[in-house]
Design a protein around this motif. Structure first.
Motif, mmCIF file in Angstrom:
data_model
loop_
_atom_site.group_PDB
_atom_site.id
_atom_site.type_symbol
_atom_site.label_atom_id
_atom_site.label_comp_id
_atom_site.label_asym_id
_atom_site.label_seq_id
_atom_site.Cartn_x
_atom_site.Cartn_y
_atom_site.Cartn_z
ATOM 1 N N VAL A 1 0.836 -1.210 0.000
ATOM 2 C CA VAL A 1 0.000 0.000 0.000
ATOM 3 C C VAL A 1 0.867 1.254 0.000
ATOM 4 C CG1 VAL A 1 -1.735 1.303 1.286
ATOM 5 C CG2 VAL A 1 -1.909 -1.190 1.147
ATOM 6 N N LEU A 2 1.938 1.238 0.794
ATOM 7 C CA LEU A 2 2.840 2.402 0.838
ATOM 8 C C LEU A 2 3.410 2.737 -0.534
ATOM 9 C CD1 LEU A 2 4.854 1.710 4.119
ATOM 10 C CD2 LEU A 2 3.466 3.728 3.667
ATOM 11 N N LEU A 3 3.740 1.719 -1.319
ATOM 12 C CA LEU A 3 4.349 1.943 -2.621
ATOM 13 C C LEU A 3 3.332 2.310 -3.691
ATOM 14 C CD1 LEU A 3 6.960 -0.979 -2.666
ATOM 15 C CD2 LEU A 3 7.326 1.413 -2.049
ATOM 16 N N LEU A 4 2.134 1.716 -3.619
ATOM 17 C CA LEU A 4 1.143 1.923 -4.681
ATOM 18 C C LEU A 4 0.222 3.103 -4.427
ATOM 19 C CD1 LEU A 4 0.129 -1.802 -5.402
ATOM 20 C CD2 LEU A 4 1.625 -0.320 -6.762
ATOM 21 N N TRP A 5 -0.002 3.433 -3.158
ATOM 22 C CA TRP A 5 -0.987 4.462 -2.817
ATOM 23 C C TRP A 5 -0.709 5.811 -3.502
ATOM 24 C CZ3 TRP A 5 -5.580 3.857 -0.440
ATOM 25 C CH2 TRP A 5 -6.260 5.003 -0.017
ATOM 26 N N PRO A 6 0.526 6.337 -3.467
ATOM 27 C CA PRO A 6 0.756 7.645 -4.104
ATOM 28 C C PRO A 6 0.497 7.635 -5.606
ATOM 29 C CG PRO A 6 2.572 7.072 -2.627
ATOM 30 C CD PRO A 6 1.735 5.837 -2.787
ATOM 31 N N ARG A 7 0.611 6.466 -6.247
ATOM 32 C CA ARG A 7 0.360 6.404 -7.690
ATOM 33 C C ARG A 7 -1.125 6.336 -8.008
ATOM 34 N NH1 ARG A 7 4.954 2.024 -9.758
ATOM 35 N NH2 ARG A 7 6.747 3.060 -8.762
ATOM 36 N N LEU A 8 -1.894 5.784 -7.080
ATOM 37 C CA LEU A 8 -3.324 5.594 -7.329
ATOM 38 C C LEU A 8 -4.175 6.720 -6.776
ATOM 39 C CD1 LEU A 8 -3.541 1.772 -6.467
ATOM 40 C CD2 LEU A 8 -3.278 2.835 -8.720
ATOM 41 N N VAL A 9 -3.746 7.322 -5.658
ATOM 42 C CA VAL A 9 -4.536 8.358 -4.992
ATOM 43 C C VAL A 9 -3.719 9.641 -4.976
ATOM 44 C CG1 VAL A 9 -5.722 9.030 -2.878
ATOM 45 C CG2 VAL A 9 -5.653 6.627 -3.554
ATOM 46 N N LYS A 10 -4.241 10.692 -5.606
ATOM 47 C CA LYS A 10 -3.470 11.922 -5.768
ATOM 48 C C LYS A 10 -3.731 12.956 -4.676
ATOM 49 C CE LYS A 10 -1.608 10.370 -9.476
ATOM 50 N NZ LYS A 10 -0.204 9.920 -9.436
ATOM 51 N N THR A 11 -4.744 12.776 -3.851
ATOM 52 C CA THR A 11 -5.033 13.767 -2.820
ATOM 53 C C THR A 11 -4.098 13.613 -1.629
ATOM 54 O OG1 THR A 11 -6.703 14.579 -1.262
ATOM 55 C CG2 THR A 11 -6.802 12.252 -1.832
ATOM 56 N N SER A 12 -3.619 14.750 -1.106
ATOM 57 C CA SER A 12 -2.729 14.730 0.057
ATOM 58 C C SER A 12 -3.493 14.551 1.360
ATOM 59 C CB SER A 12 -1.925 16.038 0.113
ATOM 60 O OG SER A 12 -2.804 17.150 0.238
ATOM 61 N N LEU B 1 -5.162 12.060 2.208
ATOM 62 C CA LEU B 1 -5.076 10.660 2.615
ATOM 63 C C LEU B 1 -3.643 10.177 2.418
ATOM 64 C CD1 LEU B 1 -8.365 9.267 1.039
ATOM 65 C CD2 LEU B 1 -7.904 9.598 3.466
ATOM 66 N N PRO B 2 -2.742 10.488 3.345
ATOM 67 C CA PRO B 2 -1.334 10.103 3.190
ATOM 68 C C PRO B 2 -1.147 8.600 3.163
ATOM 69 C CG PRO B 2 -1.740 10.996 5.383
ATOM 70 C CD PRO B 2 -2.981 11.234 4.598
ATOM 71 N N ALA B 3 -0.110 8.166 2.443
ATOM 72 C CA ALA B 3 0.119 6.735 2.230
ATOM 73 C C ALA B 3 0.360 5.988 3.534
ATOM 74 C CB ALA B 3 1.304 6.547 1.285
ATOM 75 N N ALA B 4 1.117 6.584 4.463
ATOM 76 C CA ALA B 4 1.415 5.896 5.725
ATOM 77 C C ALA B 4 0.146 5.602 6.503
ATOM 78 C CB ALA B 4 2.374 6.736 6.566
ATOM 79 N N LEU B 5 -0.760 6.587 6.552
ATOM 80 C CA LEU B 5 -2.023 6.377 7.269
ATOM 81 C C LEU B 5 -2.854 5.309 6.570
ATOM 82 C CD1 LEU B 5 -4.091 7.274 9.458
ATOM 83 C CD2 LEU B 5 -5.005 8.826 7.733
ATOM 84 N N ALA B 6 -2.972 5.410 5.240
ATOM 85 C CA ALA B 6 -3.780 4.439 4.499
ATOM 86 C C ALA B 6 -3.241 3.024 4.691
ATOM 87 C CB ALA B 6 -3.796 4.810 3.017
ATOM 88 N N ALA B 7 -1.913 2.871 4.645
ATOM 89 C CA ALA B 7 -1.314 1.547 4.776
ATOM 90 C C ALA B 7 -1.601 0.944 6.140
ATOM 91 C CB ALA B 7 0.200 1.641 4.547
ATOM 92 N N VAL B 8 -1.457 1.750 7.192
ATOM 93 C CA VAL B 8 -1.694 1.237 8.550
ATOM 94 C C VAL B 8 -3.171 0.919 8.759
ATOM 95 C CG1 VAL B 8 -1.626 1.849 10.990
ATOM 96 C CG2 VAL B 8 0.328 2.363 9.530
#
Length: 706
Positions: A170-181, A183-190
């Motif tokens: 999720v950490l690696l793919l999230w920034p490529r799929l979701v462009k809004t800041s 929802l940060p990748a670290a929060l989404a992954a956890v």
């Protein structure tokens, strides 16, 4: 800016930073072997205290991955309560450093050492946390973690490994799929990993917080150690935290157009935060680039964002602690693995390779991993000093044979006694009886090296040869011959002049172009060859598209003090940019190439006094025949109301900036914040540059620093 207007930007930004800070603070505390509450306390204190007192308003402070290795070692040696006391004392040292106005001094440390240190720390963090991700326990040092890793990978894996790998994915793919800041990748992954653990009914180890957070705060206790050991621990944390905070503040300054950081004030604020955090049982605090860059990108305008993010963390811990206890430790370990590996920046490695500082970076990083942080940094500093000394005493020697017994010897750089052996060997290889031209391009020559050249010259001439010594920098060898060597390592600047000027001075009247090329190859090429070779290897990356007139009196690199690789130039009669609807292919292609391919950040249109094109336009060119008339009519400049030639040139520059914005590539890049348009006016008689205000069509002087 009004408070309410600022808060409209600062409140959303603070929420984004808060959402990133929660998982990072927990993960750093876990990796350090500290109570998880210690990471949250440091995050609150860093946000509120540094936010209120700091000299870098948009920087966000909190527990940092860069201190994890140091803190873990300190806790292992003294225990956490004593570590908290050491953190508080380190804060006092930082306050003293800031009051002594030593903030800038910390930046004197080689960036290659600092980034090598962070790379080593990142690798140590990743090696330890990958064991937790795989369901095991981290060992006490990087070597043991590395030795045990194959067995850990080959062993049986439960839900922890699945949850950790899911978090990394999720950490690696999230920034490529979701462009809004938001929802940060670290929060989404956890959050996703926590949800997956709940769905699977996983028995993976979870975050464990005290039932009453305030009652379980661990207060500091004086370390059970000698004064020397305590002093080393205090200074280590103080210096590393200071350097990391100040480097982060400088980096954040480059991300926004607001007030610049006051580094001494920032250092005092960091010290106050560390003293407070230590007294409350928290981890050490530093300015952190991940949270700070997120803060700027999310639109923060003032220090209120950093303060509010700390308050949100405090409220969340007090009111929503049970939610934190559902987070699997493997998810936090996965976040730390990614954070640690990202401290090893490939871009920085490429930069240091280009600047020939990679050995310093590698020695520091390997030293930190193989030994400990202080030893690794000491090894890195030693490597940096050796590299500096090598460069200081390094010279380039080229011996080129010509026809009929002629030889050309070129010696460039710094020539000291340590390099005189190489010079002696090179000169000894020239056959006797020839005609030798020795060209010296030196920024320093000591007596030992001078003596070698002079002794060889005398011996060679006695054997029937001829030696001519010529210096580009006009001084070192001549001063040594006259007994005046030793005035310091400062050579006069290279001469600059037109062909006629320097040929008249040399009393030589030759074909100007041919003579100029020969002079370049003799005097200038040895000095610029290393730089040009790097550009040939790495390609061009200019910062500016510089559009100016083709007038022979205007020399762009001279008036901007720039060199090869700095400016991508378009030159034409009158520095004209035809509107997109009637674009000239040459100008349009240059603009598109600069913006889309070279990714320039600025386009500058530069006019100049005495411009023949503007003079023609002032007289009217509506009836002028031929290509020149057709070209000038594309300017589109309205000279009505212009008062004199200077005002007309300024109006022409302003109009070309308007014409530039008719190009779609320019409009899109400017709207995205990737491109800035500027106008300049150069006065040939004054040799002075002015900025152009396109709205008022006036020029304004650029202040000259004392």
């Amino acid at each position: 800016m009004s408070v309410l207007k600022a808060l409209r930007h600062d409140v959303p930004a603070s929420i984004v930073v808060f959402l990133i800070a929660i998982p990072l603070s927990l993960g750093i505390a876990a990796a350090s072997g500290a109570p998880l509450m210690a990471g949250l306390i440091a995050a609150v204190v860093g946000g509120v205290v540094v936010g209120l007192l700091g000299g870098a308003p948009l920087q966000v402070s909190g527990p940092a991955a860069g201190l994890t290795v140091i803190v873990a070692g300190t806790i292992a040696q003294y225990g956490f309560a004593a570590t908290a006391a050491i953190v508080a004392l380190a804060g006092g040292v930082q306050i003293l450093l800031g009051l002594a106005r030593l903030g800038r001094a910390a930046l004197a440390l080689s960036p290659a050492v600092v980034h090598g240190m962070l790379a080593g720390i990142g690798l140590v963090i990743a090696l330890s946390q990958v064991h937790v991700l795989l369901g095991g326990d981290a060992q006490s040092d990087a070597g043991q973690n590395l030795r045990d890793l194959p067995a850990q990978i080959a062993g049986s894996h439960g839900h922890s490994t699945l949850l950790g790998l899911l978090t990394i994915g999720v950490l690696l793919l999230w920034p490529r799929l979701v462009k809004t800041s938001l929802l940060p990748a670290a929060l989404a992954a956890v959050v996703i990993a926590t949800g997956a653990a709940a769905v699977m009914g996983s028995d993976a180890k979870r975050v464990d917080l005290p039932d009453s957070p305030l009652a379980e705060i661990m207060l500091p206790r004086w370390p059970d150690a000698g004064p020397g050991q305590i002093a080393v621990a205090v200074l280590t944390i103080a210096l590393v935290a200071s350097i990391e905070s100040l480097l982060s503040a400088v980096a954040v300054d480059r991300m926004h157009d607001g007030p610049r950081a006051d580094l001494n004030r920032e250092l005092v604020a960091q010290g106050a935060a560390n003293t407070t955090s230590g007294l409350l049982g928290g981890l050490p605090v530093t300015g952190v680039i991940v949270r700070s860059s997120t803060n700027v990108a999310a639109g923060a305008r003032t220090r209120n964002s950093a303060i509010l993010h700390g308050l949100w963390i405090a409220l969340f811990v007090l009111l929503c602690a049970p939610l934190l206890e559902t987070i699997p430790m493997a998810a936090l370990a996965a976040v730390l693995v990614v954070v640690g590996l990202r401290l090893i920046s490939l871009a920085q490695i490429r930069t240091y390779a280009r600047h020939r500082e990679l050995p310093t970076y590698v020695v520091t990083a390997v030293g930190v991993v193989a030994t400990d942080l202080l030893t690794g940094v000491a090894l890195g500093l030693a490597a940096a000093v050796l590299m500096m000394l090598w460069r200081l005493v390094r010279c380039e020697i080229r011996v080129v044979p010509g026809g009929a017994g002629e030889w050309t010897v070129t010696i460039s750089g710094t020539l000291a006694f340590v390099g005189s052996g190489r010079v002696a060997r090179a000169l000894a290889g020239i056959p006797e009886g020839g005609t030798v031209a020795v060209h010296l391009h030196l920024d320093y020559l000591d007596h030992g090296a001078f003596q070698v050249i002079q002794d060889w010259q005398e011996a060679y001439e006695k054997s029937g040869g001829t030696v001519t010594v010529r210096e580009t920098h006009d001084g070192w060898f001549q001063r040594a011959t006259n007994g005046r060597l030793g005035a310091g390592k400062t050579a006069p600047p290279r001469r600059f002049g037109s062909w006629s000027q320097w040929q008249d001075r040399d009393r030589q009247r030759r074909d100007a172009m041919e003579a100029g090329i020969r002079e370049f190859e003799r005097s200038v090429a040895p000095l610029v060859r290393p730089h040009l070779a790097g550009l040939a290897r790495d390609g061009q990356q200019p910062e500016q598209l510089f559009i100016t007139c083709a007038d022979s009196r205007l020399v762009p690199n001279l008036i901007t003090t720039s060199g090869p690789g700095d400016l991508f130039c378009l030159r034409n009669v009158g520095n004209i940019v035809p509107p997109y609807s009637s674009a000239d292919d040459s100008v349009g292609a240059g603009i598109e190439f600069a913006v889309n391919v070279l990714k320039v950040s600025t386009i500058t249109v530069c006019g100049h006094s005495g411009c023949g094109a503007v003079q023609a336009l002032m007289k009217g060119v509506t009836t002028m025949d031929g290509a020149l008339g057709s070209w000038l009519r594309r300017s589109g400049t309205d000279f009505a109301g212009c008062d004199g030639e200077e005002h007309c040139v300024t109006a022409n520059v302003a109009q070309q900036l308007i014409n530039l914005r008719t190009y779609p590539v320019v409009r899109e890049a400017e709207a995205a914040g990737r491109l800035t348009l500027t106008g300049l006016y150069f006065d040939l008689a004054e040799a002075r540059m002015y900025t152009v205000d396109p709205a008022r069509r006036v020029r304004e002087p650029i202040p000259v620093e004392a």
